[in-house]
Design an enzyme around this catalytic site. Structure first.
Site, mmCIF file in Angstrom:
data_model
loop_
_atom_site.group_PDB
_atom_site.id
_atom_site.type_symbol
_atom_site.label_atom_id
_atom_site.label_comp_id
_atom_site.label_asym_id
_atom_site.label_seq_id
_atom_site.Cartn_x
_atom_site.Cartn_y
_atom_site.Cartn_z
ATOM 1 N N LYS A 190 0.888 -1.171 0.000
ATOM 2 C CA LYS A 190 0.000 0.000 0.000
ATOM 3 C C LYS A 190 0.918 1.210 0.000
ATOM 4 O O LYS A 190 1.450 1.598 1.026
ATOM 5 C CB LYS A 190 -0.883 -0.030 1.257
ATOM 6 C CG LYS A 190 -2.218 0.679 1.121
ATOM 7 C CD LYS A 190 -2.132 2.153 0.810
ATOM 8 C CE LYS A 190 -1.845 3.028 1.994
ATOM 9 N NZ LYS A 190 -1.604 4.442 1.638
ATOM 10 N N GLU A 265 8.760 0.731 11.484
ATOM 11 C CA GLU A 265 9.834 1.737 11.347
ATOM 12 C C GLU A 265 9.158 3.090 11.479
ATOM 13 O O GLU A 265 8.434 3.506 10.569
ATOM 14 C CB GLU A 265 10.496 1.631 9.975
ATOM 15 C CG GLU A 265 11.199 0.323 9.693
ATOM 16 C CD GLU A 265 12.527 0.197 10.396
ATOM 17 O OE1 GLU A 265 12.926 1.145 11.099
ATOM 18 O OE2 GLU A 265 13.160 -0.854 10.250
ATOM 19 N N CYS A 299 13.275 10.308 8.387
ATOM 20 C CA CYS A 299 12.985 9.786 9.734
ATOM 21 C C CYS A 299 14.200 9.902 10.654
ATOM 22 O O CYS A 299 14.064 10.147 11.845
ATOM 23 C CB CYS A 299 12.526 8.343 9.641
ATOM 24 S SG CYS A 299 13.680 7.285 8.759
ATOM 25 N N GLU A 394 8.478 15.200 16.712
ATOM 26 C CA GLU A 394 9.013 15.108 15.357
ATOM 27 C C GLU A 394 8.312 16.141 14.475
ATOM 28 O O GLU A 394 7.088 16.166 14.398
ATOM 29 C CB GLU A 394 8.781 13.706 14.793
ATOM 30 C CG GLU A 394 9.361 13.563 13.409
ATOM 31 C CD GLU A 394 9.124 12.198 12.803
ATOM 32 O OE1 GLU A 394 7.966 11.758 12.788
ATOM 33 O OE2 GLU A 394 10.101 11.582 12.341
HETATM 34 P P1 NAD Z 1 1.809 8.175 8.042
HETATM 35 O O1 NAD Z 1 1.908 7.344 9.260
HETATM 36 O O2 NAD Z 1 0.785 9.236 7.985
HETATM 37 O O3 NAD Z 1 1.502 7.250 6.772
HETATM 38 C C1 NAD Z 1 2.354 6.169 6.412
HETATM 39 C C2 NAD Z 1 1.562 5.184 5.589
HETATM 40 O O4 NAD Z 1 0.548 4.612 6.417
HETATM 41 C C3 NAD Z 1 0.845 5.789 4.386
HETATM 42 O O5 NAD Z 1 0.884 4.870 3.320
HETATM 43 C C4 NAD Z 1 -0.590 5.934 4.910
HETATM 44 O O6 NAD Z 1 -1.559 5.896 3.888
HETATM 45 C C5 NAD Z 1 -0.715 4.717 5.798
HETATM 46 N N1 NAD Z 1 -1.725 4.827 6.848
HETATM 47 C C6 NAD Z 1 -2.179 5.947 7.455
HETATM 48 N N2 NAD Z 1 -3.120 5.634 8.378
HETATM 49 C C7 NAD Z 1 -3.266 4.281 8.345
HETATM 50 C C8 NAD Z 1 -4.059 3.349 9.077
HETATM 51 N N3 NAD Z 1 -4.908 3.756 10.010
HETATM 52 N N4 NAD Z 1 -3.911 2.047 8.808
HETATM 53 C C9 NAD Z 1 -3.046 1.624 7.870
HETATM 54 N N5 NAD Z 1 -2.270 2.443 7.142
HETATM 55 C C10 NAD Z 1 -2.375 3.763 7.376
HETATM 56 O O7 NAD Z 1 3.264 8.720 7.795
HETATM 57 P P2 NAD Z 1 3.753 9.681 6.627
HETATM 58 O O8 NAD Z 1 3.287 11.045 6.962
HETATM 59 O O9 NAD Z 1 3.420 9.098 5.281
HETATM 60 O O10 NAD Z 1 5.343 9.569 6.767
HETATM 61 C C11 NAD Z 1 6.057 10.324 7.671
HETATM 62 C C12 NAD Z 1 6.401 9.518 8.903
HETATM 63 O O11 NAD Z 1 7.094 8.335 8.540
HETATM 64 C C13 NAD Z 1 7.330 10.260 9.844
HETATM 65 O O12 NAD Z 1 6.892 10.105 11.161
HETATM 66 C C14 NAD Z 1 8.662 9.564 9.638
HETATM 67 O O13 NAD Z 1 9.542 9.655 10.717
HETATM 68 C C15 NAD Z 1 8.250 8.170 9.363
HETATM 69 N N6 NAD Z 1 9.300 7.441 8.640
HETATM 70 C C16 NAD Z 1 10.027 6.490 9.314
HETATM 71 C C17 NAD Z 1 11.054 5.808 8.665
HETATM 72 C C18 NAD Z 1 11.870 4.754 9.389
HETATM 73 O O14 NAD Z 1 12.525 3.967 8.725
HETATM 74 N N7 NAD Z 1 11.859 4.705 10.718
HETATM 75 C C19 NAD Z 1 11.342 6.093 7.336
HETATM 76 C C20 NAD Z 1 10.593 7.058 6.680
HETATM 77 C C21 NAD Z 1 9.560 7.724 7.353
#
Ligand code: NAD
Length: 491
Positions: A190, A265, A299, A394
């Site tokens: 997804k 992650e 991240c 963050e």
């Molecule tokens: P997000 O959590 O809003 O979304 C991530 C993904 O999850 C998207 O595909 C979204 O559609 C999906 N999603 C959202 N709500 C959901 C639910 N209820 N159930 C299932 N899936 C759902 O995050 P974002 O804004 O896309 O990305 C930024 C975040 O990602 C930051 O917090 C960043 O630190 C983190 N990040 C972490 C790493 C790592 O390796 N630790 C790497 C990159 C980004």
């Protein structure tokens, strides 16, 4: 520092976009209810694609296709050599389309240098593992002392659901699909709704590479509509998620409540600890890059600069000077260093934190929007204390906070004083200090004075505390996609 942003509209014309449907069972299909969502180029704020909006029925179809590829054996029982060959082939196709993939992800995310190198390296690394996953033999007599043939098989865990974020979808997607496929699992991905195009491009290349139907499925859509049903789908054995801590916590609870394996992650608030004996001239550019690259949408960004007091002014001045020279602009221009934030929503979120910073801390430089089109922000630096909002939460924007310290103990206490534990950087000329700090900092990654360009597929990556659960990359990635089974027969 740049004040206006020149956007090249013409360069965007003619970029080859991938299919915009769902990839299910080896075929592109529209969503069951036929809906689509808009994908926006954050630089021009124009709609660049209408992508199929997957929902529960689509997730069920994709999971059924993935189950068939595992249960029927079309993918799971292919030899490791053959699985590796297909992964290598996919990496080769990505290399062939390097320029197009770079254009698509740059367009989708609005940041420069979004090339597929890290994703290609990850696919090749795990392609190499595909024919090296083996079990072990254990010498064990039965209860009467007779010999047995007892061995432990390492088997694919089954269907892996992968949910990825928008800041580097191709790379984080590769981190998830490569170990799963190498281990003989099928996947349903997804991709992020803000940037789904590079993952769809990868899907087209996977079809061309000749993966059997159902091995790789893609269901674009919104988090609550496509992501949530994927996490709870009965046919999914493992969920691997990269994204925010809030959503990760929810997904972790749902998946583990259903006794599915889960890897998370999540976010970070990573420290950069600068000891007074560090080679400042050499490292100040890195201190700045650590939180402005990708406009801070990383991240592992080192957003808290903890600085030993004798070099405080020098570091603040040096980092501010670096930030003021950053070329913010159109990511398609060759000299641009950072582009636009991903969306209006993210821009407003980051701007809200900058307002908080103005109230709680002292602004050193930056803090303003650039241009009227696109979501460009000046790299921003504050000084203050670690306990304020912008020291604890963050931001995911190009915003750093400098906090002074007076002793090694205080540095470590501050470094560990957030809910997160993803990454960190230590700057010192003293080997003893470096190794002590590496042991004392609670984070999944400690870099000293630079170090290798990690994350790299050869070493594990993941967080402590609220930054996540489990590890991706390295052999840990294979272990996370497999289960052990003991077999014992009497001889
Ligand atoms: P997000 O959590 O809003 O979304 C991530 C993904 O999850 C998207 O595909 C979204 O559609 C999906 N999603 C959202 N709500 C959901 C639910 N209820 N159930 C299932 N899936 C759902 O995050 P974002 O804004 O896309 O990305 C930024 C975040 O990602 C930051 O917090 C960043 O630190 C983190 N990040 C972490 C790493 C790592 O390796 N630790 C790497 C990159 C980004």
């Amino acid at each position: 520092m740049t004040t206006a942003v020149e956007i090249d509209f013409d360069i965007r014309v003619g970029i080859a976009l991938p299919p915009t449907d769902l990839l299910v069972g080896g075929e592109w299909q529209p969503a069951a209810v036929g809906e689509r969502f808009e994908v926006i180029d954050p630089v021009t704020e124009r709609v660049i694609a209408h992508v199929a909006r997957g929902r529960e029925a689509d997730v069920q179809r994709a999971v059924a296709a993935a189950r068939a590829a595992v249960d029927g054996g079309a993918w799971s029982r292919l030899s490791g050599v053959e699985r590796g060959r297909l992964l290598f082939r996919l990496a080769d196709l990505m290399e062939r389309d390097f320029a197009q993939l770079t254009q698509v992800e740059t367009l989708d995310i609005g940041q420069p240098l979004k090339n597929p190198s890290a994703a290609i390296a990850t696919l090749r690394y795990f392609a190499g593992w595909a024919d090296k996953i083996d079990g072990r033999h254990v010498v064990l007599p039965d209860s009467n002392g007779r010999p047995t043939h007892t061995y432990v098989r390492r088997e694919p865990i089954g269907v892996v659901a992968a949910i990825t974020p928008w800041n580097s979808p191709l790379m984080t997607g590769a981190w998830k699909i490569a170990p799963a496929l190498a281990a003989g699992c099928s996947v349903v991905i997804k991709p992020p709704e803000d940037a789904p195009l590079s993952t769809l491009y990868l899907g087209a290349l996977a079809l061309e590479a000749g993966f059997p139907p159902g091995a790789i499925n893609i269901v674009p859509g919104l988090g609550t509509e496509a992501g949530a049903p994927l996490v709870t789908a009965p046919g999914v054995d493992k969920v691997t998620f990269t994204g925010s801590t809030a959503v990760g916590r929810q997904i972790g609870a749902q998946a583990s409540g259903l006794l599915k394996a889960v890897t998370l992650e999540l976010g970070g608030k990573s420290p950069q600890v600068v000891f007074a004996d560090a080679d400042l001239e050499r490292h100040i550019p890195m201190m700045a890059r650590q939180f402005y690259l990708n406009s801070g949408q990383v991240c592992a960004a080192g957003t808290r600069l903890l600085v030993e007091r004798p070099v405080l002014d020098q570091v603040i001045e040096g980092v501010a000077r670096q930030l003021e020279q950053v070329r913010v602009g159109d990511p398609f221009k060759p000299d641009t260093q950072i582009g636009s934030l991903i969306s209006r929503r993210q821009f407003e979120r980051v701007s809200g934190y900058i307002d908080r910073g103005r109230a709680e801390a002292t602004l050193v430089t930056g803090g303003n929007r650039l241009g009227d089109t696109g979501f460009f922000l000046q790299p921003t630096l504050f000084t203050g204390t670690n306990d304020i909002t912008i020291g604890q939460e963050e931001i995911f924007g190009p915003v750093g906070l400098v906090v002074p310290f007076d002793s090694y103990e205080e540095a470590i206490r501050l470094a560990n004083d957030t809910p997160y534990g993803l990454a960190s950087v230590v700057y010192t000329a003293n080997l003893g200090t470096a190794h002590r700090a590496a042991a004392d900092i609670r984070a999944g990654l400690v870099r000293v004075n630079g170090g290798a360009g990690v994350p790299a597929p050869q070493v594990p990556f993941g967080g402590m505390k609220s930054s996540g659960l489990g590890r991706e990359l390295s052999y840990a990635g294979i272990e996370a996609c497999t289960v052990e089974k003991t077999v014992s027969l009497e001889l």
